[in-house]
Scaffold this motif. Structure first.
Motif, PDB file in Angstrom:
ATOM      1  N   ALA A  33      87.927  -4.194   3.483  1.00 16.30           N
ATOM      2  CA  ALA A  33      88.428  -4.843   4.691  1.00 16.30           C
ATOM      3  C   ALA A  33      88.800  -6.282   4.408  1.00 16.30           C
ATOM      4  O   ALA A  33      88.332  -6.888   3.440  1.00 16.30           O
ATOM      5  N   TRP A  34      89.645  -6.791   5.260  1.00 16.39           N
ATOM      6  CA  TRP A  34      89.962  -8.213   5.300  1.00 16.39           C
ATOM      7  C   TRP A  34      89.429  -8.780   6.608  1.00 16.39           C
ATOM      8  O   TRP A  34      89.610  -8.187   7.674  1.00 16.39           O
ATOM      9  N   PHE A  35      88.800  -9.927   6.503  1.00 17.40           N
ATOM     10  CA  PHE A  35      88.321 -10.673   7.653  1.00 17.40           C
ATOM     11  C   PHE A  35      88.953 -12.072   7.591  1.00 17.40           C
ATOM     12  O   PHE A  35      89.420 -12.515   6.539  1.00 17.40           O
ATOM     13  N   ARG A  36      88.941 -12.756   8.712  1.00 24.15           N
ATOM     14  CA  ARG A  36      89.305 -14.162   8.697  1.00 24.15           C
ATOM     15  C   ARG A  36      88.329 -14.926   9.573  1.00 24.15           C
ATOM     16  O   ARG A  36      87.696 -14.361  10.467  1.00 24.15           O
ATOM     17  N   ARG A  43      83.282 -14.498  11.760  1.00 20.53           N
ATOM     18  CA  ARG A  43      84.348 -13.815  11.042  1.00 20.53           C
ATOM     19  C   ARG A  43      84.922 -12.710  11.897  1.00 20.53           C
ATOM     20  O   ARG A  43      84.177 -11.964  12.564  1.00 20.53           O
ATOM     21  N   GLU A  44      86.233 -12.578  11.841  1.00 23.06           N
ATOM     22  CA  GLU A  44      86.958 -11.588  12.643  1.00 23.06           C
ATOM     23  C   GLU A  44      87.532 -10.533  11.693  1.00 23.06           C
ATOM     24  O   GLU A  44      88.246 -10.865  10.741  1.00 23.06           O
ATOM     25  N   ARG A  45      87.226  -9.283  11.962  1.00 28.47           N
ATOM     26  CA  ARG A  45      87.784  -8.208  11.151  1.00 28.47           C
ATOM     27  C   ARG A  45      89.244  -8.006  11.536  1.00 28.47           C
ATOM     28  O   ARG A  45      89.561  -7.824  12.710  1.00 28.47           O
ATOM     29  N   PHE A  93      88.870 -13.553   3.995  1.00 27.50           N
ATOM     30  CA  PHE A  93      87.881 -12.973   3.094  1.00 27.50           C
ATOM     31  C   PHE A  93      88.154 -11.486   2.905  1.00 27.50           C
ATOM     32  O   PHE A  93      88.511 -10.801   3.866  1.00 27.50           O
ATOM     33  N   CYS A  94      87.966 -10.998   1.696  1.00 24.34           N
ATOM     34  CA  CYS A  94      87.923  -9.548   1.526  1.00 24.34           C
ATOM     35  C   CYS A  94      86.463  -9.128   1.423  1.00 24.34           C
ATOM     36  O   CYS A  94      85.594  -9.923   1.038  1.00 24.34           O
ATOM     37  N   ALA A  95      86.201  -7.893   1.790  1.00 22.53           N
ATOM     38  CA  ALA A  95      84.841  -7.389   1.806  1.00 22.53           C
ATOM     39  C   ALA A  95      84.833  -5.923   1.420  1.00 22.53           C
ATOM     40  O   ALA A  95      85.789  -5.193   1.716  1.00 22.53           O
TER      41      ALA A  95
END
Length: 123
Positions: A33-36, A43-45, A93-95
Motif C-alpha cells: 500500500a501507499w499512504f501519505r 497517515r492516510e491510506r 510512504f509505502c508499506a
C-alpha cells in the motif's frame, strides 16, 4: 527494508512516479500500500494492491488520478500520480502487509514501512 524514491517539487497538473524497493526481505507475496501524511495528521491510506496486482483499492481523493502497480520480479511497487494538486503535498510512504495477500484497509495490517518521500505540489 522498504525504500521510497521519486518524490520532489512539481507544479499543479504535473505527474510523478514514486517507487518503493524492498531489500533484505521479499514482498512478492505481500499486499502493498501507499499512504501519505500531512503535518500533524494521521497517515492516510491512498492506494492498495494485492499480491499479484489484480486487485487495487484507492481513496476517493486520488481515484482516477493515481495508479498503483507492482513488479514482483524486481520486488518493487509504484505509484503513478497524474494531475497533481497542491492538496497532494505530503510525505508518501509505502508499506507491506506480508501476512496478507488480499486487499487490506487497516493500517495495523502493514508491518513494514519505508522512510517516506516528500511530494510538494506548487500552485
Amino acid at each position: 527494508q522498504l525504500v521510497e524514491s521519486g518524490g520532489g517539487l512539481v507544479q499543479a497538473g504535473d505527474s510523478l512516479r514514486l517507487s518503493c524497493a524492498a531489500s533484505g526481505r521479499t514482498i512478492s507475496s505481500a499486499t502493498m500500500a501507499w499512504f501519505r501524511q500531512y503535518p500533524g495528521k494521521e497517515r492516510e491510506r491512498i492506494a492498495v494492491i494485492n499480491w499479484i496486482g489484480f486487485e487495487t483499492l484507492y481513496a476517493d481523493s486520488v481515484k482516477g488520478r493515481f495508479t498503483v502497480s507492482r513488479d514482483n520480479r524486481k520486488e518493487e511497487v509504484y505509484l503513478e500520480m497524474t494531475d497533481l494538486k497542491p492538496e497532494d503535498t505530503a510525505v508518501y510512504f509505502c508499506a507491506a502487509a506480508p501476512r496478507y495477500t488480499t486487499i487490506q484497509i487497516r493500517t495495523d495490517s502493514y508491518d513494514y514501512w519505508g522512510q517516506g518521500t516528500q511530494v510538494t505540489v506548487s500552485s
